[in-house]
Design a protein around this motif. Sequence first.
Motif, short mmCIF file in Angstrom:
data_model
loop_
_atom_site.label_atom_id
_atom_site.label_comp_id
_atom_site.label_asym_id
_atom_site.label_seq_id
_atom_site.Cartn_x
_atom_site.Cartn_y
_atom_site.Cartn_z
N LEU A 114 0.91 -1.44 0.00
CA LEU A 114 -0.10 0.09 -0.13
C LEU A 114 0.95 1.09 0.13
N GLY A 115 0.58 2.05 -0.91
CA GLY A 115 1.26 3.40 -0.91
C GLY A 115 2.61 3.38 -1.72
N ARG B 83 -3.74 1.90 -3.06
CA ARG B 83 -4.07 2.48 -1.80
C ARG B 83 -4.95 1.51 -0.76
N ASP C 15 -5.33 4.87 -6.81
CA ASP C 15 -5.64 6.27 -6.80
C ASP C 15 -5.49 6.83 -8.16
N VAL D 131 -0.99 4.86 -7.67
CA VAL D 131 -0.48 4.08 -6.45
C VAL D 131 -1.72 3.31 -5.74
#
Length: 107
Positions: free
Chosen positions: A36-37, A90, A84, A88
């Motif tokens: 994530l991220g 999320r 997103d 990326v």
Amino acid sequence: MKTIVRVALLSLLLTACAVAPPSWQRGNDSFRPVQLGVTTQADLLRLYGPPDDRTYLPLRDLTVWSYRYKESGVWDSMMHIMVDRQGVVRETMSGPDLEKEERGFFR
């Protein structure tokens, strides 16, 4: 010489395309590299190829890429990866593959 270069480029291209495993070979651990991220859409394409399904969640402004896999090597499942606008990752979420459900709870 030109033939050798063409063959080398073609084999390189085919090798790059063969990286993503088919959905029936994916298992629970296949999605461990997703962070994530950190992970991007380009990473997803490299790791898994194009998604089996794409959806957009307008209220959350996220695109969902869904990939089929076998949960515990048995159950037909889908891994949903929310991305997103910047591309990326999320969120992730897994669940049953409703296309493979024959009857019962989900229909």
